[in-house]
Design an enzyme around this catalytic site. Structure first.
Site, PDB file in Angstrom:
ATOM      1  N   CYS A 275     -27.095  99.257 -26.602  1.00 20.11           N
ATOM      2  CA  CYS A 275     -27.981  98.149 -27.378  1.00 20.11           C
ATOM      3  C   CYS A 275     -28.662  97.579 -26.112  1.00 20.11           C
ATOM      4  O   CYS A 275     -30.103  97.241 -26.415  1.00 20.11           O
ATOM      5  CB  CYS A 275     -27.056  97.123 -28.158  1.00 20.11           C
ATOM      6  SG  CYS A 275     -26.138  97.987 -29.180  1.00 20.11           S
TER       7      CYS A 275
ATOM      8  N   GLU B 298     -27.245  95.070 -33.359  1.00 20.94           N
ATOM      9  CA  GLU B 298     -28.599  95.207 -32.486  1.00 20.94           C
ATOM     10  C   GLU B 298     -29.465  96.372 -32.838  1.00 20.94           C
ATOM     11  O   GLU B 298     -30.811  95.897 -32.909  1.00 20.94           O
ATOM     12  CB  GLU B 298     -28.425  95.019 -31.056  1.00 20.94           C
ATOM     13  CG  GLU B 298     -27.250  94.034 -30.596  1.00 20.94           C
ATOM     14  CD  GLU B 298     -25.626  94.314 -30.314  1.00 20.94           C
ATOM     15  OE1 GLU B 298     -25.408  95.054 -31.549  1.00 20.94           O
ATOM     16  OE2 GLU B 298     -25.226  94.134 -29.351  1.00 20.94           O
TER      17      GLU B 298
ATOM     18  N   HIS C  77     -24.680  99.762 -34.640  1.00 22.18           N
ATOM     19  CA  HIS C  77     -24.462  98.330 -33.973  1.00 22.18           C
ATOM     20  C   HIS C  77     -25.390  97.370 -34.617  1.00 22.18           C
ATOM     21  O   HIS C  77     -26.395  98.037 -35.074  1.00 22.18           O
ATOM     22  CB  HIS C  77     -24.413  98.516 -32.485  1.00 22.18           C
ATOM     23  CG  HIS C  77     -23.295  98.923 -31.578  1.00 22.18           C
ATOM     24  ND1 HIS C  77     -22.889  98.656 -30.294  1.00 22.18           N
ATOM     25  CD2 HIS C  77     -22.175  99.706 -32.277  1.00 22.18           C
ATOM     26  CE1 HIS C  77     -21.754  99.165 -30.020  1.00 22.18           C
ATOM     27  NE2 HIS C  77     -21.432  99.775 -31.069  1.00 22.18           N
TER      28      HIS C  77
ATOM     29  N   CYS D 261     -23.885  95.943 -25.489  1.00 23.93           N
ATOM     30  CA  CYS D 261     -23.312  97.023 -24.741  1.00 23.93           C
ATOM     31  C   CYS D 261     -24.305  97.846 -23.991  1.00 23.93           C
ATOM     32  O   CYS D 261     -25.688  97.540 -24.098  1.00 23.93           O
ATOM     33  CB  CYS D 261     -22.417  98.193 -25.673  1.00 23.93           C
ATOM     34  SG  CYS D 261     -23.545  99.007 -26.766  1.00 23.93           S
TER      35      CYS D 261
END
EC number: 3.5.4.33
Lengths: 149, 149
Positions: free
Chosen positions: B89, B58, B56, B86
């Site tokens: 993260c 992040e 991801h 999410c």
């Protein structure tokens, strides 16, 4: 008799990874990923060496297993971890749709259960396999570290 | 007047990252990390290209920012993200002890709020900056993908 490749056998392999972390001065946590009685990923915590909070054993093991499989989902895989996963790792395991997680020691402070993190509905989870061995190693690490400071 | 380097300015930079993800066929999410009005990390979602659920925006931005700073804690840093983080993260941001998180669009299904993930007590969070731009980009991506299948 089908004792050789049981949960205890694989957790010992994860504990060997935790010991490698210990020798490097890392919080001693190890993880392995198994599919059809074959180990496809081994990793240990490297947050200090890599200066990276995301370098937990589980995160590296997810990346390595997906790389081995050539796909990002870990269906039919089991991860063995020496400590109950945290929010981040449980969240990563959620995205991986892994079939099963087996951990050794619980983490009443930062573990996914205390933090309320959701696992994927497809994922089964089992705790307490070689719990004493894993938690003794962690305790030994923190006692030694306290004595060094 | 101190309008240039405000939240909208930095969120536009994160949106540029999301657009780079879009062009690669990735779910279009971008993240940047800022310290003292300086951008020290830029990243976008690469889960498809890397075959890795942990890639991801992040997660990559946390790793890059820590690498830049030479330390694993992101104190005094702000992360700008085009979508609410999410569980994974938010869990990583928890460990980073980041000072502030600003996100654009909310995620009522898989966002950290709906999932009940805890942020670090030191972390402030603000949502809704350029929300429409970020959510329009995501909608456009999913509509196009549906039409391709």
């Amino acid at each position: 008799m089908d004792l050789l490749f049981d949960d205890t056998y694989y957790m010992k392999k994860a504990l060997q990874e935790a010991e490698m972390a210990y020798e490097k001065g890392e919080v001693p946590i190890g993880a392995i990923v198994v599919i059809h009685d074959r180990i496809i990923a081994r990793a240990h915590n490297l947050t200090e060496q890599l200066n990276d909070v995301t370098a937990h054993a589980e995160m590296q093991a997810i990346t390595a297993a997906a790389n081995f499989l050539g796909g990002k989902y870990l269906q039919d895989c089991t991860m063995y971890i020496t400590l109950e996963p945290c929010q981040m790792c449980a969240g990563a395991l959620y995205w991986s749709q892994i079939s099963k997680i087996v951990y050794a020691a619980g983490d009443s402070q930062r573990g996914y259960k205390a933090m309320g993190t959701k696992l994927h509905p497809k994922t089964k989870i089992l705790g307490g396999v070689l719990e004493k061995e894993a938690s003794d190693l962690l305790k030994r690490f923190f006692v030694e570290r306290r004595n060094l400071n």
